[in-house]
Structures are given as structure tokens and as C-alpha cells.
Design a protein around this motif. Structure first.
Motif, PDB file in Angstrom:
ATOM      1  N   VAL A 297       0.852  -1.067  -0.127  1.00 45.98           N
ATOM      2  CA  VAL A 297      -0.029  -0.124   0.208  1.00 45.98           C
ATOM      3  C   VAL A 297       0.797   1.191   0.036  1.00 45.98           C
ATOM      4  O   VAL A 297       1.549   1.411   0.921  1.00 45.98           O
ATOM      5  CB  VAL A 297      -0.956  -0.082   1.121  1.00 45.98           C
ATOM      6  CG1 VAL A 297      -1.927   1.278   0.981  1.00 45.98           C
ATOM      7  CG2 VAL A 297      -1.672  -1.440   1.303  1.00 45.98           C
ATOM      8  N   VAL A 298       0.915   2.010  -1.196  1.00 47.30           N
ATOM      9  CA  VAL A 298       1.833   3.160  -1.446  1.00 47.30           C
ATOM     10  C   VAL A 298       0.798   4.411  -1.492  1.00 47.30           C
ATOM     11  O   VAL A 298      -0.240   4.216  -2.213  1.00 47.30           O
ATOM     12  CB  VAL A 298       2.563   2.972  -2.346  1.00 47.30           C
ATOM     13  CG1 VAL A 298       3.425   3.954  -2.560  1.00 47.30           C
ATOM     14  CG2 VAL A 298       3.280   1.667  -2.402  1.00 47.30           C
ATOM     15  N   ILE A 299       1.274   5.582  -0.748  1.00 43.83           N
ATOM     16  CA  ILE A 299       0.694   6.916  -1.383  1.00 43.83           C
ATOM     17  C   ILE A 299       1.656   7.645  -1.812  1.00 43.83           C
ATOM     18  O   ILE A 299       2.982   7.817  -1.215  1.00 43.83           O
ATOM     19  CB  ILE A 299       0.144   7.544  -0.079  1.00 43.83           C
ATOM     20  CG1 ILE A 299       1.027   7.853   1.250  1.00 43.83           C
ATOM     21  CG2 ILE A 299      -1.377   6.846   0.462  1.00 43.83           C
ATOM     22  CD1 ILE A 299       0.305   8.442   2.428  1.00 43.83           C
ATOM     23  N   THR A 300       1.766   8.425  -2.924  1.00 40.48           N
ATOM     24  CA  THR A 300       2.729   9.286  -3.464  1.00 40.48           C
ATOM     25  C   THR A 300       1.893  10.566  -3.594  1.00 40.48           C
ATOM     26  O   THR A 300       0.586  10.817  -3.538  1.00 40.48           O
ATOM     27  CB  THR A 300       3.087   8.804  -4.985  1.00 40.48           C
ATOM     28  OG1 THR A 300       1.931   8.974  -5.773  1.00 40.48           O
ATOM     29  CG2 THR A 300       3.585   7.575  -4.812  1.00 40.48           C
ATOM     30  N   LYS A 301       2.689  11.468  -3.652  1.00 38.29           N
ATOM     31  CA  LYS A 301       2.327  13.049  -3.557  1.00 38.29           C
ATOM     32  C   LYS A 301       2.443  13.538  -5.275  1.00 38.29           C
ATOM     33  O   LYS A 301       3.509  13.517  -5.824  1.00 38.29           O
ATOM     34  CB  LYS A 301       3.171  14.051  -2.824  1.00 38.29           C
ATOM     35  CG  LYS A 301       3.290  13.509  -1.262  1.00 38.29           C
ATOM     36  CD  LYS A 301       3.909  14.496  -0.436  1.00 38.29           C
ATOM     37  CE  LYS A 301       5.410  14.130  -0.508  1.00 38.29           C
ATOM     38  NZ  LYS A 301       6.189  15.052   0.409  1.00 38.29           N
ATOM     39  N   GLN A 302       1.186  13.708  -5.612  1.00 41.29           N
ATOM     40  CA  GLN A 302       0.942  14.279  -7.123  1.00 41.29           C
ATOM     41  C   GLN A 302       1.791  15.345  -7.413  1.00 41.29           C
ATOM     42  O   GLN A 302       2.303  15.594  -8.597  1.00 41.29           O
ATOM     43  CB  GLN A 302      -0.360  14.275  -7.115  1.00 41.29           C
ATOM     44  CG  GLN A 302      -0.856  14.553  -8.903  1.00 41.29           C
ATOM     45  CD  GLN A 302      -2.236  14.647  -8.988  1.00 41.29           C
ATOM     46  OE1 GLN A 302      -3.082  13.458  -8.414  1.00 41.29           O
ATOM     47  NE2 GLN A 302      -2.824  15.719  -9.665  1.00 41.29           N
ATOM     48  N   GLN A 303       1.906  16.426  -6.456  1.00 42.13           N
ATOM     49  CA  GLN A 303       2.601  17.436  -6.720  1.00 42.13           C
ATOM     50  C   GLN A 303       3.931  17.784  -6.460  1.00 42.13           C
ATOM     51  O   GLN A 303       4.770  18.099  -7.152  1.00 42.13           O
ATOM     52  CB  GLN A 303       1.764  18.942  -6.374  1.00 42.13           C
ATOM     53  CG  GLN A 303       2.292  20.294  -6.881  1.00 42.13           C
ATOM     54  CD  GLN A 303       1.756  21.332  -6.239  1.00 42.13           C
ATOM     55  OE1 GLN A 303       0.999  21.272  -4.999  1.00 42.13           O
ATOM     56  NE2 GLN A 303       2.010  22.490  -6.579  1.00 42.13           N
ATOM     57  N   SER A 304       4.373  17.501  -5.331  1.00 38.43           N
ATOM     58  CA  SER A 304       5.593  17.718  -4.790  1.00 38.43           C
ATOM     59  C   SER A 304       6.433  16.426  -4.800  1.00 38.43           C
ATOM     60  O   SER A 304       7.494  16.395  -4.609  1.00 38.43           O
ATOM     61  CB  SER A 304       5.549  18.109  -3.373  1.00 38.43           C
ATOM     62  OG  SER A 304       4.746  17.289  -2.461  1.00 38.43           O
ATOM     63  N   GLY A 305       5.957  15.315  -5.238  1.00 38.41           N
ATOM     64  CA  GLY A 305       6.754  13.985  -5.541  1.00 38.41           C
ATOM     65  C   GLY A 305       7.191  13.294  -4.198  1.00 38.41           C
ATOM     66  O   GLY A 305       7.105  13.719  -3.145  1.00 38.41           O
ATOM     67  N   GLY A 306       7.505  12.080  -4.512  1.00 38.06           N
ATOM     68  CA  GLY A 306       7.843  11.067  -3.655  1.00 38.06           C
ATOM     69  C   GLY A 306       6.634  10.426  -2.880  1.00 38.06           C
ATOM     70  O   GLY A 306       5.455  10.822  -3.087  1.00 38.06           O
ATOM     71  N   GLY A 307       6.889   9.398  -1.933  1.00 39.97           N
ATOM     72  CA  GLY A 307       5.782   9.010  -1.227  1.00 39.97           C
ATOM     73  C   GLY A 307       5.946   7.834  -0.316  1.00 39.97           C
ATOM     74  O   GLY A 307       7.206   8.104   0.253  1.00 39.97           O
ATOM     75  N   CYS A 308       5.211   7.377   0.403  1.00 41.42           N
ATOM     76  CA  CYS A 308       5.545   6.486   1.621  1.00 41.42           C
ATOM     77  C   CYS A 308       4.933   5.195   1.611  1.00 41.42           C
ATOM     78  O   CYS A 308       3.644   5.184   0.901  1.00 41.42           O
ATOM     79  CB  CYS A 308       5.158   7.315   3.008  1.00 41.42           C
ATOM     80  SG  CYS A 308       5.777   8.711   3.354  1.00 41.42           S
ATOM     81  N   LEU A 309       5.468   4.220   2.206  1.00 40.11           N
ATOM     82  CA  LEU A 309       4.527   2.888   2.292  1.00 40.11           C
ATOM     83  C   LEU A 309       4.032   2.748   3.700  1.00 40.11           C
ATOM     84  O   LEU A 309       4.602   3.222   4.376  1.00 40.11           O
ATOM     85  CB  LEU A 309       5.605   1.940   1.847  1.00 40.11           C
ATOM     86  CG  LEU A 309       6.408   1.989   0.325  1.00 40.11           C
ATOM     87  CD1 LEU A 309       7.706   2.915   0.611  1.00 40.11           C
ATOM     88  CD2 LEU A 309       6.671   0.626  -0.014  1.00 40.11           C
ATOM     89  N   MET A 310       3.095   1.891   3.362  1.00 40.28           N
ATOM     90  CA  MET A 310       2.496   1.423   4.762  1.00 40.28           C
ATOM     91  C   MET A 310       3.571   0.692   5.659  1.00 40.28           C
ATOM     92  O   MET A 310       4.309  -0.051   5.058  1.00 40.28           O
ATOM     93  CB  MET A 310       1.384   0.356   4.511  1.00 40.28           C
ATOM     94  CG  MET A 310       0.312   0.220   5.609  1.00 40.28           C
ATOM     95  SD  MET A 310      -1.482  -0.610   5.416  1.00 40.28           S
ATOM     96  CE  MET A 310      -0.619  -2.097   4.680  1.00 40.28           C
ATOM     97  N   ALA A 311       3.344   0.886   6.918  1.00 40.42           N
ATOM     98  CA  ALA A 311       4.317   0.641   7.791  1.00 40.42           C
ATOM     99  C   ALA A 311       4.644  -1.227   7.732  1.00 40.42           C
ATOM    100  O   ALA A 311       3.552  -2.020   7.392  1.00 40.42           O
ATOM    101  CB  ALA A 311       3.909   0.727   9.399  1.00 40.42           C
ATOM    102  N   ALA A 312       5.870  -1.561   7.613  1.00 42.47           N
ATOM    103  CA  ALA A 312       6.370  -3.032   7.598  1.00 42.47           C
ATOM    104  C   ALA A 312       5.395  -4.038   8.513  1.00 42.47           C
ATOM    105  O   ALA A 312       5.213  -4.975   8.200  1.00 42.47           O
ATOM    106  CB  ALA A 312       7.739  -3.166   7.568  1.00 42.47           C
TER     107      ALA A 312
END
Length: 579
Positions: A297-312
């Protein structure tokens, strides 16, 4: 044949004197050769061997180098058309050869889940559009924190014999890369039954180069042999919030605009529920392991770029349940955690949930992929469920802040916490009245800003709250002493002090209509009201100007290092400009 993991998000105006190179820029895509198809087979087998279907390419391996270079050339990035791209490619190859190649750890390395922001490269959707399993779609997404000098994606669909079943597509972005997407389609000549095995591979490449950093070259490979019966998304989803067209997640806030409320969430604690289910035609293989299943499960930032993954620690498949008939997989992670500082106020988030399980046994075993996403290039089909864009909310005024409200045909001031949905508030010095759409309550865990003026009024606002100045809309953190604000009669109020202070009470924020009570369209900057006699903006203005505060006003050429200019000019001649 062991199945393999998919989609893991890892590292993975022109000058008149500029000399253009236009020769040898291909206009039509070449056909794949037998060698190209063998190289596709090699990459699929490499992904299976590594147990991860995305990773960095090792250019000490001549096949991986040839595969990547040929994909570039086949999609128009020839050495003549893209000289800097190929210089970066050759530099990477020299680095890899000098060290004897990449170790598996280097090829598959990346940031740990749920600990912070990383570059994301993933398949965002892959599936068939009909239960005859003839027509397929696939999409990729790349997102680099802060953008990139260059991001380039290619993708193609292949059958079980590794022959292409559709076009090789590409997307190239210069001085962008925050939300680069590409998609393609593929078609079989004959139909089949939904539960029958029909192997399809998505095979893609990515190149991204952070500003001032080294180019990263990688692959994305996924396989699916059948379709699920159904995909259900319970969260994130629309749950009655009165803002149309988006899922609004309120962290440390609650209100009529919120679809999801997380009282303990915040900018340093990004959380929201992730829940849903998938039903399959055949029995799900259990127990889950790296050979028969995968999830992310991943969320990425459409405007400023990059993202985070759901905790392991919140592995979806470890927390999921399988129904007694072994046909349905369900999960309810409430809340799912994505770590700290993974988003900015008003960022539109691209959400991608990927689940692969294996159904059936023995020779009938089939990997099945399913996606839930709001990526714009992903297509809703039998393997991919689309949801609305997601936006996080915070930013408010301290309780007790007085707002001018029209009640019983008279103007009066009431504390912001007593403003009701449907109230009419004064929007500007002309006296236009606008309806209150929402009033959100929350707390603020970081210092707020007390704005003092020479006219007497002060107001305590969150750092991202907008105020109307003589120089245009500014967020509180952008104010400087001497800036001119406006009072309720249009009088000038000079800023005389800006002090940060912690505030333990509740904070509130209004969302007001953009059309006044008498039908006047106040425009995009007109959704304002008066707080302690100072004209401030509502949540829509805050969202808009938060996004603008992170937008680089420079043109592509101004942002793009000079070494890439020739590639850029050649590309826009071939494909057109995206600016």
C-alpha cells in the motif's frame, strides 16, 4: 512455476543560438526482434529469480544493458535524439562494470516501509477490461521527491510466449517527475473463460535522475494469469463528507467536510483506515509466502513528488483473513500508518493498493493481481478498482476568534465555534455575504502564529492559514512585518508582530461558498471571511495557496540543467511540449 512479487515501490522558448539535432529522430516505433523478445524473457526470469519484480538494472550484465537501451531506442530515445540520456546510461554502465556489477542488496535495496519519504516506481494498474479476458490495460507510475531532471517510463504487455500483444508506450518528463505516468493496452485474438489460465506480463523500465544526483535505471515486471470475481473497497472511501469529487481525510480535525476522521493523526503521524475484500473464482493458496503472494500500500504526492509505504509491521496479507470457503480475502487495518512528513497540506495523493495471491493448486495454480488506485492513467477494469482522489486536511483559527455573521437581517459577531452550517458570513469590504458550507474542529500540535496589526486586531492562526494582503493572498508563515492586511471596511492594517505560540485549545476552519447570497461569483480568491476583523481565507483558499507555495514558477528550461537542453528540444519537436 513460482510466482513473484510485484509493484514494490522502491528506489525503486528556445535560444536562437541553440543548435538543434533533428536527424535520426524516429517517427514510428520499430518492431521487436527475436533478440528483443528473448531479452524480455530474460527479464521476467530475472524478476522471478530475485523474488522481487522491481529493482535496479545491473548494466554489468550485457543482457540487462541491452534490454534497457533497446527499449529506449524503440521508443524514440536514440543516441542522436537523446544524447544526454545515453551519456547518463553509459556513465551508469561504467560504474557498474568498475565494481563488478550490483549485488542483490543494491539492486533490490530501498527505504524501510513506513519510515519516511522515498522515490516510488510501481505498476499502478494491470488487468483485463472484460470477462472474456481479451483486452488488457497496464499503467506505471514514477514519483521522485522534489521532482527530477529527467523521468522516463516504458511499458508493454506480453503473452506467455513473451510476444507483445500491444504497443510499447513511453512517457518522458524533463524537470518534472513528481507524478510521471504511462499506460498501454494489449489484445488477444480469441476469448477465454474468466477462471481459465491466460498468462500476461507487464514489462516496463524506469529512469529517474534526482536534481544533482545519479541516474537510476530499473525494471518493473508483473504477471497475472486470471481475474478476481470482485474487488470491494471499504476504506479509503467517500463517507458523507460534503466536498464532492474527493475523499477528505481529516487528521486532528472533524467536520461536515470530512469523510474519514483520525483524531490522533497529524502531519507527523499520517494514518487512515485501509479496508476491503477480494473474491476469487478458485481457492486461495495459504499460508502466504514470498512465492505465492505479495501486497503493498503506497501513497505518493502528486504535486511535490515522492511517497510513503504502509508500515512494515502492518503487512496486509499477515493481517488479512481468508473466508472458510477459501474464496474471499478481507482486510481491515484501522488505522494504517504511513510514517511522518509524508504529505503536505492540500497535496492530492495517489493511492495504490496491490494484492497478489495464487489460486488453485498444481498445474492449475494461477497468480492473480488486484489493484485499488486513483492513479489517473490506471483504467478501472476487472483487476483494478478506481477510487476518488484523496486529500488531507488541517489548518485553522483558534477558538474564540470572532466572525461577522448575518442573522435575523442584522450583522453580528460570534465565536468561530458557534458558526453554523448555512450561516451567512461577510466575505469582503463590499459586504458580500457567503454561505458557510462546513466548519471543521480540531487541535494543532505545532506552534501557531499570532498576527498583530497597528489597527488593534490580532488573530491566532495555523501556519498555513491564508490571509488577504495588499500584495495578494499569503499564508501566515509567509507574512512579514509591514505587510498590509484588510479590515472589514477595507481599511489597511499593517502587520506589526508575528509570534509563534503553542495553543492547547480547539481550532476551527470554515469552508464558504464562492457565490454570494445575491448570486455574485466572487472568483477563486473570493472565498474569504473576517476573523477578529481581519480578512482571511477559507479552506479552499488554503488548499490552493498551499499548492502554489510548492510550485516552482520557473519554466522547464529554467529548471532543467543545461546538459539536458538538447534532449529536451529534440523531445518537444518529436512529441510536443507539456508546459
Amino acid at each position: 512455476m513460482a510466482t513473484f512479487l510485484n509493484n514494490f515501490a522502491r528506489l525503486s522558448l528556445c535560444s536562437a543560438f541553440f543548435v538543434f539535432v533533428f536527424s535520426e529522430i524516429p517517427r514510428a516505433q520499430e518492431q521487436l526482434t527475436a533478440q528483443d523478445i528473448d531479452d524480455v524473457r530474460y527479464m521476467v526470469e530475472l524478476a522471478k529469480k530475485r523474488g522481487k519484480s522491481t529493482g535496479l538494472l545491473d548494466f554489468n550484465d550485457p543482457v540487462q544493458y541491452r534490454f534497457f537501451r533497446r527499449r529506449a531506442i524503440l521508443t524514440g530515445a536514440t543516441p542522436e535524439a537523446a544524447p544526454q540520456f545515453h551519456r547518463e546510461l553509459e556513465a551508469a554502465r561504467e560504474r557498474h562494470m568498475a565494481k563488478g556489477g550490483l549485488s542483490d542488496e543494491e539492486a533490490l535495496g530501498g527505504a524501510a516501509d513506513g519510515t519516511g519519504e522515498v522515490a516510488i516506481n510501481q505498476v499502478s494498474g494491470f488487468g483485463t477490461a472484460s470477462d472474456t479476458v481479451e483486452d488488457f490495460n497496464a499503467s506505471l507510475l514514477s514519483s521522485t521527491p522534489g521532482g527530477s531532471e529527467l523521468t522516463r517510463l516504458t511499458v508493454q504487455l506480453h503473452n506467455e510466449a513473451y510476444d507483445p500483444i500491444g504497443p510499447l508506450a513511453q512517457n518522458t518528463e524533463h524537470a518534472q517527475g513528481e507524478n510521471t505516468q504511462v499506460s498501454t493496452t494489449g489484445t488477444f485474438d480469441t476469448p477465454t473463460q474468466p477462471q481459465d489460465k491466460r498468462t500476461v506480463y507487464t514489462v516496463g523500465t524506469y529512469h529517474y535522475q534526482p536534481y544533482g544526483g545519479a541516474a537510476q535505471h530499473g525494471y518493473l515486471v508483473s504477471q497475472s494469469d486470471t481475474i478476481p470475481q470482485s474487488i470491494t473497497t471499504t476504506n479509503p472511501a467517500k463517507h458523507g463528507g460534503n466536498v464532492a469529487g474527493q475523499i477528505r481525510v481529516c487528521l486532528n480535525r472533524s467536520g461536515d467536510d470530512c469523510d474519514i476522521t483520525e483524531p490522533s493523526g497529524g502531519q507527523q503521524n499520517v494514518i487512515f483506515p485501509v479496508a476491503g475484500s477480494i473474491t476469487y473464482f478458485d481457492d486461495i493458496q495459504t499460508p502466504f509466502d514470498n512465492n505465492n503472494s505479495f501486497s503493498s500500500v503506497v501513497i505518493t504526492k502528486q504535486q511535490s513528488g515522492g511517497g510513503c509505504l504502509m508500515a512494515a509491521s502492518q503487512n496486509l496479507l499477515e493481517l488479512a483473513t481468508v473466508s472458510t470457503d477459501k474464496k474471499t480475502l478481507s482486510w481491515n487495518i484501522d488505522p494504517a500508518s504511513f510514517g511522518a512528513a509524508c504529505f503536505n497540506q492540500a497535496d492530492q495523493l495517489v493511492y495504490t493498493l496491490t494484492v497478489q495471491v495464487t489460486v488453485g493448486t498444481g498445474n492449475t495454480a494461477k497468480p492473480v493481481f488486484a489493484y485499488v488506485t486513483n492513479a489517473s492513467d490506471a483504467v478501472a477494469d476487472l483487476n483494478t478498482a478506481k477510487i476518488l482522489p484523496i486529500q488531507f486536511r488541517w489548518g485553522c483559527l483558534a477558538a474564540g476568534t470572532e466572525v461577522i455573521v448575518r442573522r435575523d437581517l442584522e450583522d453580528t459577531t460570534v465565536p468561530i465555534e458557534e458558526v453554523r452550517i448555512g450561516d451567512l458570513v461577510q466575505a469582503n469590504a463590499r459586504g458580500d455575504l457567503v454561505e458557510v458550507i462546513a466548519n471543521t474542529i480540531g487541535t494543532e500540535p505545532v506552534p501557531m502564529i499570532r498576527v498583530a496589526t497597528d489597527g488593534g486586531p490580532t488573530v491566532l492562526v495555523t501556519q498555513g492559514h491564508p490571509l488577504v494582503t495588499a500584495g495578494g493572498i499569503k499564508l501566515a508563515r509567509q507574512l512579514a512585518e509591514g505587510d498590509v492586511l484588510f479590515g472589514k471596511k477595507g481599511e489597511h492594517l499593517h502587520v506589526t508582530g508575528l509570534e509563534q505560540e503553542m495553543y492547547a485549545g480547539n481550532v476551527w476552519s470554515l469552508d464558504v461558498a464562492s457565490v454570494s447570497a445575491d448570486g455574485t461569483d466572487l472568483g477563486s480568491d473570493g472565498t474569504t471571511f473576517f476573523a477578529n476583523g481581519i480578512q482571511v481565507g477559507d479552506v479552499k483558499l488554503q488548499n490552493h495557496y498551499e499548492r502554489l507555495s510548492r510550485r516552482d514558477p520557473r519554466s522547464v528550461l529554467e529548471r532543467l540543467p543545461a546538459k539536458w537542453h538538447q534532449d529536451y528540444f529534440n523531445y518537444i519537436r518529436q512529441h510536443g511540449s507539456k508546459e
